[in-house]
Design an enzyme around this catalytic site. Structure first.
Site, PDB file in Angstrom:
ATOM      1  N   SER A 214      -3.268  29.299  -8.232  1.00  0.00           N
ATOM      2  CA  SER A 214      -4.039  28.421  -7.358  1.00  0.00           C
ATOM      3  C   SER A 214      -5.464  28.307  -7.867  1.00  0.00           C
ATOM      4  CB  SER A 214      -4.049  28.970  -5.928  1.00  0.00           C
ATOM      5  OG  SER A 214      -4.877  28.162  -5.100  1.00  0.00           O
ATOM      6  N   HIS A 215      -6.091  27.207  -7.553  1.00  0.00           N
ATOM      7  CA  HIS A 215      -7.505  27.056  -7.867  1.00  0.00           C
ATOM      8  C   HIS A 215      -8.367  27.942  -6.971  1.00  0.00           C
ATOM      9  CE1 HIS A 215      -6.092  23.559 -10.044  1.00  0.00           C
ATOM     10  NE2 HIS A 215      -7.281  23.478 -10.603  1.00  0.00           N
ATOM     11  N   SER A 216      -7.840  28.368  -5.861  1.00  0.00           N
ATOM     12  CA  SER A 216      -8.581  29.169  -4.898  1.00  0.00           C
ATOM     13  C   SER A 216      -8.149  30.634  -4.955  1.00  0.00           C
ATOM     14  CB  SER A 216      -8.347  28.636  -3.486  1.00  0.00           C
ATOM     15  OG  SER A 216      -8.799  29.556  -2.523  1.00  0.00           O
TER      16      SER A 216
ATOM     17  N   ASP B 215      -0.629  25.092  -7.652  1.00  0.00           N
ATOM     18  CA  ASP B 215      -1.052  24.114  -6.654  1.00  0.00           C
ATOM     19  C   ASP B 215      -1.236  22.725  -7.260  1.00  0.00           C
ATOM     20  OD1 ASP B 215      -3.517  24.751  -7.897  1.00  0.00           O
ATOM     21  OD2 ASP B 215      -4.407  25.564  -6.076  1.00  0.00           O
TER      22      ASP B 215
ATOM     23  N   SER C  73      -4.500  21.471 -13.171  1.00  0.00           N
ATOM     24  CA  SER C  73      -4.779  22.385 -14.269  1.00  0.00           C
ATOM     25  C   SER C  73      -4.087  23.736 -14.153  1.00  0.00           C
ATOM     26  CB  SER C  73      -6.285  22.571 -14.455  1.00  0.00           C
ATOM     27  OG  SER C  73      -6.888  23.071 -13.286  1.00  0.00           O
TER      28      SER C  73
END
Length: 129
Positions: free
Chosen positions: A8-10, A68, A71
């Site tokens: 995930s980006h988060s 997600d 990237s």
């Protein structure tokens, strides 16, 4: 034993989803998660994805990756190309939360990797209403 790799980006989403999956499984499955950049910002650390995937693939019968957006999947694909473990690793085209939970449950029940991926991908079509 199969492994699930959540991307995930988060950092918070990655950590929280991993914890949620771990609380729902009862069998033998490794669940790992990577989120954010090296300095904790939103994004993905492609080098960490590469290194973690290398380690997980070496210790598992197979790895199912769920990401997600954009990237995270690109980082996973690049890692697969660099490591040459494509037969042992699959990227599931599934919603992150629902797909990860279903994948973790299926893997913990001893399902083969193809079934884990298929079941995760089927969550794209589940109505919530």
């Amino acid at each position: 034993m199969l492994s699930i790799l959540i991307l995930s980006h988060s950092p918070d989403i990655a950590k929280g989803l991993r914890e949620m999956c771990l609380q729902m499984v009862s069998g033998d499955v490794v669940i790992d998660a990577i989120g954010g950049t090296k300095d904790g910002r939103l994004g993905i650390d492609a080098e960490l994805v590469l290194n973690r995937l290398k380690a997980i693939a070496a210790e598992s019968d197979g790895v199912v990756i769920l990401g997600d957006i954009g990237s995270t999947i690109m980082a996973a694909k690049n890692a697969l190309d660099m490591l040459g473990v494509s037969g042992k690793v699959r990227i599931a085209d599934a919603p992150l939360v629902e797909g990860a939970i279903v994948a973790a449950l299926e893997a913990s029940m001893g399902s083969p990797m193809e079934r884990v991926v298929r079941k995760a991908e089927e969550t794209k079509f589940v109505s919530k209403l």
